[in-house]
Write an enzyme that holds these catalytic residues in place. Structure first.
Site, PDB file in Angstrom:
ATOM      1  N   ASP A  99      24.819  -6.551 -29.357  1.00 21.75           N
ATOM      2  CA  ASP A  99      25.070  -7.250 -27.913  1.00 21.75           C
ATOM      3  C   ASP A  99      24.331  -6.339 -27.176  1.00 21.75           C
ATOM      4  O   ASP A  99      24.655  -5.009 -26.950  1.00 21.75           O
ATOM      5  CB  ASP A  99      26.533  -7.033 -27.789  1.00 21.75           C
ATOM      6  CG  ASP A  99      27.015  -8.251 -26.759  1.00 21.75           C
ATOM      7  OD1 ASP A  99      26.332  -8.473 -26.064  1.00 21.75           O
ATOM      8  OD2 ASP A  99      28.023  -8.999 -27.343  1.00 21.75           O
ATOM      9  N   ASP A 201      23.717 -10.272 -23.152  1.00 21.21           N
ATOM     10  CA  ASP A 201      24.701 -10.651 -22.324  1.00 21.21           C
ATOM     11  C   ASP A 201      24.207 -11.073 -20.803  1.00 21.21           C
ATOM     12  O   ASP A 201      23.173 -10.540 -20.178  1.00 21.21           O
ATOM     13  CB  ASP A 201      25.392  -9.363 -21.996  1.00 21.21           C
ATOM     14  CG  ASP A 201      26.889  -9.515 -21.431  1.00 21.21           C
ATOM     15  OD1 ASP A 201      27.694 -10.226 -22.179  1.00 21.21           O
ATOM     16  OD2 ASP A 201      27.216  -9.140 -20.368  1.00 21.21           O
ATOM     17  N   GLU A 243      22.465 -15.403 -23.468  1.00 19.23           N
ATOM     18  CA  GLU A 243      23.595 -15.732 -23.145  1.00 19.23           C
ATOM     19  C   GLU A 243      23.414 -16.319 -21.595  1.00 19.23           C
ATOM     20  O   GLU A 243      22.836 -15.562 -20.752  1.00 19.23           O
ATOM     21  CB  GLU A 243      24.864 -14.736 -22.996  1.00 19.23           C
ATOM     22  CG  GLU A 243      25.979 -15.602 -22.580  1.00 19.23           C
ATOM     23  CD  GLU A 243      27.186 -14.872 -21.926  1.00 19.23           C
ATOM     24  OE1 GLU A 243      28.351 -14.888 -21.942  1.00 19.23           O
ATOM     25  OE2 GLU A 243      26.718 -13.460 -21.238  1.00 19.23           O
ATOM     26  N   HIS A 317      34.568 -14.485 -27.909  1.00 17.19           N
ATOM     27  CA  HIS A 317      35.411 -13.692 -27.205  1.00 17.19           C
ATOM     28  C   HIS A 317      35.792 -13.877 -25.750  1.00 17.19           C
ATOM     29  O   HIS A 317      36.614 -13.168 -25.249  1.00 17.19           O
ATOM     30  CB  HIS A 317      34.850 -12.148 -27.445  1.00 17.19           C
ATOM     31  CG  HIS A 317      33.730 -11.960 -26.676  1.00 17.19           C
ATOM     32  ND1 HIS A 317      32.461 -12.617 -26.693  1.00 17.19           N
ATOM     33  CD2 HIS A 317      33.446 -11.170 -25.639  1.00 17.19           C
ATOM     34  CE1 HIS A 317      31.652 -12.280 -25.664  1.00 17.19           C
ATOM     35  NE2 HIS A 317      32.339 -11.410 -24.934  1.00 17.19           N
ATOM     36  N   ASP A 318      34.999 -14.889 -25.229  1.00 12.17           N
ATOM     37  CA  ASP A 318      35.560 -15.108 -23.704  1.00 12.17           C
ATOM     38  C   ASP A 318      36.362 -16.387 -23.649  1.00 12.17           C
ATOM     39  O   ASP A 318      36.725 -16.965 -22.240  1.00 12.17           O
ATOM     40  CB  ASP A 318      34.247 -15.432 -22.973  1.00 12.17           C
ATOM     41  CG  ASP A 318      33.526 -13.854 -22.556  1.00 12.17           C
ATOM     42  OD1 ASP A 318      34.157 -12.957 -22.729  1.00 12.17           O
ATOM     43  OD2 ASP A 318      32.238 -13.963 -22.651  1.00 12.17           O
TER      44      ASP A 318
HETATM   45  O1  TEU Z   1      30.283 -12.758 -20.214  1.00 10.36           O
HETATM   46  C1  TEU Z   1      29.665 -13.433 -18.949  1.00 10.36           C
HETATM   47  C2  TEU Z   1      30.578 -14.102 -17.988  1.00 10.36           C
HETATM   48  O2  TEU Z   1      30.097 -14.849 -17.055  1.00 10.36           O
HETATM   49  C3  TEU Z   1      32.035 -14.195 -18.403  1.00 10.36           C
HETATM   50  O3  TEU Z   1      32.434 -13.045 -17.706  1.00 10.36           O
HETATM   51  C4  TEU Z   1      32.915 -15.244 -17.696  1.00 10.36           C
HETATM   52  O4  TEU Z   1      32.664 -15.602 -16.531  1.00 10.36           O
HETATM   53  C5  TEU Z   1      34.151 -15.182 -18.199  1.00 10.36           C
HETATM   54  O5  TEU Z   1      34.485 -14.682 -19.369  1.00 10.36           O
HETATM   55  C6  TEU Z   1      34.824 -16.647 -18.105  1.00 10.36           C
HETATM   56  O6  TEU Z   1      36.035 -16.382 -18.233  1.00 10.36           O
HETATM   57  C7  TEU Z   1      29.700 -11.786 -20.629  1.00 10.36           C
HETATM   58  C8  TEU Z   1      30.446 -11.300 -21.845  1.00 10.36           C
HETATM   59  O7  TEU Z   1      30.603 -12.286 -22.839  1.00 10.36           O
HETATM   60  C9  TEU Z   1      31.825 -11.072 -21.220  1.00 10.36           C
HETATM   61  O8  TEU Z   1      32.757 -10.581 -22.386  1.00 10.36           O
HETATM   62  C10 TEU Z   1      31.729  -9.977 -20.338  1.00 10.36           C
HETATM   63  O9  TEU Z   1      32.991  -9.364 -19.881  1.00 10.36           O
HETATM   64  C11 TEU Z   1      30.944 -10.240 -19.154  1.00 10.36           C
HETATM   65  O10 TEU Z   1      29.714 -10.739 -19.528  1.00 10.36           O
HETATM   66  C12 TEU Z   1      30.159  -8.914 -18.342  1.00 10.36           C
HETATM   67  O11 TEU Z   1      29.401  -8.193 -19.135  1.00 10.36           O
END
Ligand code: TEU
Ligand code: CA
Length: 543
Positions: A99, A201, A243, A317-318
C-alpha cells in the site's frame, strides 16, 4: 486479443494486517501470522495480496499514517519478516502488492518533524503551508475527512499545514521535485526487494491546487502519474492500482488507458457509495438500491470496455461487510455471498477479495461507542451528535457503515480467540465466529470458500472471463443481474438473482439452448424463461 497480463487473470486478496492473524498473543495481527496462513491463500488460488500498510507508524489511522516508508511497524514484525513474506508468497505463486500512502505522511515522519520546526529546513516545503488569515485563524474553512479543521497551526513556524484527512496525516507537497524524488527512490527500493506492485492510496489527490480549491483530480495529477511511471514501474512487470473516490467513467481512462503511461487499473467507489445521505453521508445510510447498483456496475463495464481496466470489489477495509448490506446476512447468508461473488467475479476486471469475504463474514453489532476503534467513526460521532443527531441514530447508522465492520478479526475457527489470537484482540470479535469461520466453511462443499475458489479458477482457466466483451442483459430487471461475456470463439452467460424472492428472467430468443454449467458441472438446457431461486447464480458456457 493480446495475451492478458498476469494481473488481469489473477484475483487479488486484501489483507488488513492488524486483523488477519496474531502470532504472539498481543491481540494484534502481524507478518509472522500472515506467513502462517499463506496456504489458505494458495488454496483459494489468488495471484496477489494487497497488503494494507505495515510500515512504521503511530497507528492513528492503523498505518495509513506512515512515519518511515522503509521500515516495518514493530507490532507487525521486522524487515526480515517482510522479506520472508515476499519470498514465501512468491514460492506459492503469489505476489505481494504494498500500500503506497503518499498523499500524506504521519506527523511523526522525520520529514514533518523537520518541516514543522523551521521554515528554512529543506523538508519544510515537503508539506503544504499557508499563512494565517488576517484574524489569525486558518487560511480556509476546509474540513478534514475525519472531522475538524483541515488546517492546523504550527507555532514554531507561525503557519498552518494542510491535513486533508486528519492533523496526524499532513499532506505532502507534490509540487516539490525533491519530495517526488524521495518517493520514487523509496518505491524503487521496495520493487528491488521483490514486491509485485503498489495499491496507491487516494492517488487522485496528489495533483491538487489548494488555492483554487481543486483537491480531487487536480491539474497536476496526470503529469505526476506519468512521471512516477517513468521513474519507477516502467520496464517492470508489476501491477499498479490507483484508489480514487472521485474518478468517473469519463475520467477513468486517463488513469489506466493503454497509451497513457500511468496506472494499470482504477479502484473506484461509485457503486458502493450510492446509499449515502447528502447531509449525513454514510452515518445515515439509505436502503440498498439494487437497480442503481446494477446501472453503476454496467456503466463502469462500458466505460473501460475497450481501453483501461476495472477493479471488481464490494468490500474493503473502509467499507462494511457486503453480505450485510447488499446480501442477506440471516437466512440466506451463504447463498447471497455466493451470488454476489459470482455476479462480480465474472465481469471484466480484476476481482479483489477482502479478508473474510471468502467465508461470508458479516457486520458485527456494536452495542455502544466504546466498542468502535476507528478514528473516522469516533470523530464523526462527536461531530454528528454536536449537530443534534441522537446517540441512537448515530449508532444505528454506524452499525451499518462503520469501517470497523471490516476490521473485526478474521474468523479462523470457533475457538475463543477465533483462531486469530491467543490473547485479547485489539477490537472485539464478531460473536458469530462460533459458526462463521474458516474451518467450518471450508469443510462444506457448498460453502462460500468453495465458490470463491471455483470462480478464481474459472477466470484463470477461461480467458473469455478475462478479456471477453461484456454485454449487459435485462438491464431493467429489478432483481436479476445478467450479462454475456463473448469472444471470437465462445459465449458465456452469467445470471444472478440478487434478492431473497424467486425471480424469472426472460432471455432473448437466441440465448435459449444448451450450456455447460461451469459451477455445478454437467449440461443444462435453457428455455427463454429462466427461473431462479432466491440468491441463485449461474455461470454457463454456450455449447
Ligand atoms: O481512503 C480514502 C478515503 O477517502 C476514505 O478515508 C474514505 O473517505 C472513508 O473511508 C469513507 O468511509 C484511504 C484508505 O483506504 C483509508 O483507510 C485511509 O484512512 C485514508 O485513505 C487516508 O489514508
Ligand atoms: Ca501480534
Amino acid at each position: 486479443a493480446a495475451t492478458p497480463h498476469w494481473w488481469q487473470s489473477a484475483a487479488g486478496y486484501q489483507i488488513y494486517p492488524r486483523s488477519f492473524q496474531d502470532s504472539n498473543g498481543d491481540g494484534i495481527g502481524d507478518i509472522p501470522g500472515i506467513l502462517s496462513r499463506l496456504d489458505h491463500l494458495a488454496d483459494l488460488g489468488i495471484g496477489f495480496v494487497w497488503l494494507s500498510p505495515v510500515y512504521r507508524s503511530p497507528m492513528v489511522d492503523n498505518g495509513y499514517d506512515i512515519a518511515d516508508y522503509r521500515d516495518i511497524a514493530p507490532e507487525f514484525g521486522t524487515l526480515a519478516d517482510m522479506d520472508r513474506l515476499i519470498a514465501e508468497a512468491r514460492a506459492r505463486g503469489i505476489g505481494i502488492v504494498m500500500d503506497l500512502v503518499v498523499n500524506h505522511s504521519s506527523d511523526r515522519h522525520a520529514w514533518f518533524e523537520a518541516a514543522r520546526t523551521s521554515r528554512e529546513a529543506p523538508e519544510h516545503d515537503y508539506y503544504i503551508w499557508r499563512d494565517p488569515a488576517p484574524d489569525g485563524g486558518p487560511p480556509s474553512e476546509l474540513q478534514a475527512c475525519f472531522g475538524g479543521p483541515a488546517w492546523t497551526f504550527a507555532p514554531e513556524v507561525g503557519r498552518y499545514y494542510l491535513g486533508f484527512f486528519s492533523p496526524a496525516q499532513p499532506d505532502l507537497n507534490w509540487q516539490n521535485p525533491a519530495l517526488r524524488r524521495e518517493i520514487y527512490d523509496m518505491m524503487n527500493w521496495w520493487f528491488d526487494r521483490g514486491i509485485a506492485g503498489f495499491r496507491m492510496d487516494v492517488i487522485s489527490l496528489i495533483g491538487k491546487d489548494v488555492d483554487a480549491g481543486l483537491f480531487e483530480e487536480g491539474p497536476d495529477l496526470h503529469p505526476f502519474l506519468q512521471e512516477m511511471h517513468r521513474e519507477t514501474f516502467a520496464g517492470r512487470d508489476v501491477v499498479t492500482i490507483g484508489e480514487s473516490w472521485s474518478v468517473s467513467p469519463e475520467t477513468a481512462p486517463l488513469y489506466c488507458g493503454r497509451d497513457r503511461g500511468e496506472l494499470d487499473m482504477v479502484f473506484q467507489f461509485n457503486h458502493v457509495v450510492q446509499g449515502w445521505d447528502p447531509v449525513h453521508g454514510k452515518w445515515k445510510p439509505r436502503p440498498f438500491d439494487l437497480p442503481r447498483m446494477k446501472r453503476v456496475l454496467n456503466d463502469w463495464q462500458a466505460a473501460l470496455a475497450e481501453d483501461g481496466w476495472n477493479s471488481l470489489f464490494l468490500s474493503n477495509h473502509d467499507l462494511p461487510r457486503h453480505v450485510s448490506v447488499y446480501g442477506d446476512d440471516g437466512a440466506h447468508r451463504v447463498a447471497s455471498a455466493k451470488a454476489w461473488a459470482t455476479a462480480l467475479h465474472l465481469m471484466r476486471g480484476t476481482p479483489f477479495v477482502y479478508q473474510g469475504e471468502e467465508i461470508g463474514m458479516t457486520n458485527r453489532r456494536f452495542a455502544d461507542l466504546s466498542e468502535f476503534r476507528d478514528l473516522e467513526t469516533l470523530n464523526h460521532h462527536a461531530a454528528e451528535t454536536a449537530r443534534g443527531v441522537s446517540e441512537d441514530d448515530f449508532l444505528a447508522g454506524a452499525n451499518i457503515t462503520s469501517r470497523d465492520h471490516a476490521r473485526t478479526p478474521m474468523q479462523w475457527s470457533a475457538a475463543p480467540g477465533a483462531g486469530f489470537t491467543a490473547g485479547t484482540p485489539w477490537i472485539g470479535l464478531n460473536p458469530n465466529h462460533e459458526w462463521i469461520n474458516v474451518a467450518a466453511d471450508r469443510a462444506d462443499p457448498d460453502g462460500v470458500f468453495e465458490r470463491y475458489r471455483r470462480l478464481i479458477a474459472l477466470r484463470r482457466d477461461h480467458p473469455i472471463f478475462v478479456t471477453g466483451h461484456h454485454t449487459p442483459l435485462a438491464e431493467d430487471h429489478p432483481a436479476v443481474l445478467a450479462y454475456l461475456r463473448e469472444d471470437a470463439r465462445q459465449t458465456a452467460l452469467v445470471v444472478a438473482n440478487l434478492t431473497s424472492a424467486p425471480a424469472v428472467l426472460d432471455l432473448p430468443e437466441e440465448l435459449a439452448g444448451t450450456y455447460s454449467d461451469l459451477i455445478q458441472g454437467g449440461a443444462v438446457t435453457l428455455d427463454r424463461l429462466v427461473s431462479l431461486e432466491p440468491w441463485e447464480a449461474r455461470a454457463l458456457l454456450r455449447e
